[in-house]
Design an enzyme around this catalytic site. Structure first.
Site, mmCIF file in Angstrom:
data_model
loop_
_atom_site.group_PDB
_atom_site.id
_atom_site.type_symbol
_atom_site.label_atom_id
_atom_site.label_comp_id
_atom_site.label_asym_id
_atom_site.label_seq_id
_atom_site.Cartn_x
_atom_site.Cartn_y
_atom_site.Cartn_z
ATOM 1 N N PRO A 1 -3.670 4.294 1.324
ATOM 2 C CG PRO A 1 -5.405 5.232 2.586
ATOM 3 C CD PRO A 1 -3.921 5.068 2.566
ATOM 4 C CG ASP B 1 -2.856 9.356 1.347
ATOM 5 O OD1 ASP B 1 -3.740 8.646 1.871
ATOM 6 O OD2 ASP B 1 -1.794 9.653 1.937
ATOM 7 C CG HIS B 2 -9.974 7.674 0.438
ATOM 8 N ND1 HIS B 2 -10.663 8.767 0.912
ATOM 9 C CD2 HIS B 2 -10.874 6.942 -0.283
ATOM 10 C CE1 HIS B 2 -11.921 8.705 0.515
ATOM 11 N NE2 HIS B 2 -12.076 7.625 -0.219
ATOM 12 N NE ARG B 3 -2.530 7.759 4.505
ATOM 13 C CZ ARG B 3 -1.229 7.586 4.670
ATOM 14 N NH1 ARG B 3 -0.772 6.948 5.757
ATOM 15 N NH2 ARG B 3 -0.362 8.036 3.782
#
Length: 430
Positions: A228, A402-404
């Site tokens: 994401p 990376d939004h994780r």
């Protein structure tokens, strides 16, 4: 006893390779360290070395073969004793089985000297070289396994070898178990690629994809499908950095060192990640990996694609060291001479298209990393300068996250630190 030579895994992520050229023929005598073949990976052309002595009995895969899966038998090596090679190497006579347990324990004179040591087993006395005794203490491993183990901090003494005669090979290092979950997705993505015919009636030349281009397509498809992304942009005034670069280059000219803008940006990115350590992370499925060192992978364009050699511990290096290292790595990348340890890893990446006059770019994350910085050109435009409106050189820097692994607030702190360091570049030499 014949030994099967298999397509080696020349990097932890390698799945297939091209057998570019055989350097031996059937019947040739080889010994450990002799070059057998040139293997093309997605990153470079590398040489495949022999790890056993013997005669080349069979070449099963012809040179020029593409997409040969790792583990495929590519040649067969016959016994050294079958060809008289034993005359060129130290004797390796097998010891007879001792008649009882007491005789099975040899008495060895271990005092240091340059000659052979003598050991008595039952009624037979044999010579044992110091190197042979040393091999019992040090695990036997392939050169690739040693390089990977060194890079990952693995203790080879604790690893059971499954290769020929107990030799530790790459597969014994447990890399598959430690690989991120995206590996399985990557394999699925490759099988999902469909062949699409060009539109009819239009003149066209269809060119077969190289191994490098296939890997780029697979990995970036994987990235956009599974990671994401979110993007943040800052616009930085470059005039102070350009002035400092000119002054430093004048002082370094006598040493043959020339700093590029990219060298200074690599240093600024590394120091910004040190200031915001929560940006120097990687998503690991059920855990978050937080790195204690900043390794910057820099994108280098080459014929047919790009590679990302790594500047290790960039925050601790001087600007001149970064300049020398980046120049040498870029040259090796363009010549296809990078070694696996020079392009593996990296905790974040930088891609600079400023030299092409690009106003702004939104780069794709290079998995399993969680951050890539895209750099555009410095453009002279109206700007607030010392309280007034004037002309300034402005550069757009856009990072993909990376939004994780990285949240918006952490990403914003990193971008702010990056801008501060670029606009106050004296901090890069402190």
């Amino acid at each position: 006893m014949a030994l099967e030579l298999k397509m080696p895994a020349l990097s932890p992520t390698m799945e297939k390779g091209n057998l570019a050229k055989w350097l031996v023929n059937v019947g040739d005598l080889v010994k450990p360290g002799d070059l057998l073949a040139e293997i093309e990976t997605d990153k470079a052309t590398m040489e495949f070395e022999a790890i056993e002595e013997g005669r080349i009995a069979e070449l099963r895969v012809p040179e020029g073969s593409e997409n040969v899966a790792v583990g495929t038998v590519i040649a067969v090596l016959g016994e050294a004793t079958e060809m008289g090679l034993a005359e060129q190497t130290p004797s390796k006579q097998p010891l007879p089985s001792p008649p009882d347990a007491k005789q099975a324990s040899p008495a060895v004179d271990a005092s240091p000297h340059s000659g052979p040591l003598f050991s008595t087993v039952g009624e037979v006395t044999v010579a044992v070289t110091p190197a042979k005794i040393q091999s019992k203490a040090e695990p036997v491993a392939t050169p690739l396994a040693r390089r990977i183990a060194s890079a990952m901090g693995l203790d080879l003494a604790k690893i059971m070898g499954t290769g020929a005669r107990g030799r530790i090979v790459k597969a014994d290092l447990g890399l598959q178990a430690k690989a991120p979950p995206l590996a399985a997705v990557a394999a699925g993505a490759e099988t999902a690629v469909l062949s699409v015919a060009p539109p009819a009636g239009i003149p066209v030349e269809s060119i077969k994809l190289s191994a490098m281009r296939k890997t780029i397509a697979r990995r970036l498809t994987q990235s956009k499908q599974t990671v994401p992304h979110f993007y943040l942009t800052v616009r930085c005034q470059l005039d102070a950095l350009l002035k400092l670069r000119g002054e430093l280059n004048a002082g370094l000219a006598s040493q043959g060192i020339k700093l590029s803008v990219n060298d200074l940006l690599i240093k600024a990115m590394a120091k910004a990640m040190e200031r915001v350590p929560d940006a120097n992370v990687q998503f690991g499925g059920d855990e978050l990996h937080r790195f204690k060192r900043v390794d910057i992978a820099m994108a280098v364009a080459i014929d047919g694609g790009l590679v990302t050699p790594v500047i290790q511990d960039a925050g601790a290096l001087s600007l001149s060291a970064i300049a020398n290292l980046s120049k040498n790595l870029a040259a090796k990348a363009r010549d296809g001479k990078l070694t696996p340890e020079e392009y593996q890893g990296g905790t974040a990446s930088i891609s600079n298209l400023g030299m092409f006059g690009i106003d702004e770019m939104f780069p794709v994350i290079n998995p399993p990393q969680a951050l890539i910085l895209g750099v555009a050109a410095g453009i002279e435009q109206p700007w607030k300068v010392d309280g007034d409106i004037g002309l300034a050189t402005i550069m757009a820097a856009t990072a993909s996250f990376d939004h994780r692994a990285i949240d918006g607030a952490i990403a914003a702190q990193f971008m702010g630190a990056l801008r501060d360091l670029i606009e106050s570049p004296i901090l890069l030499v402190c």
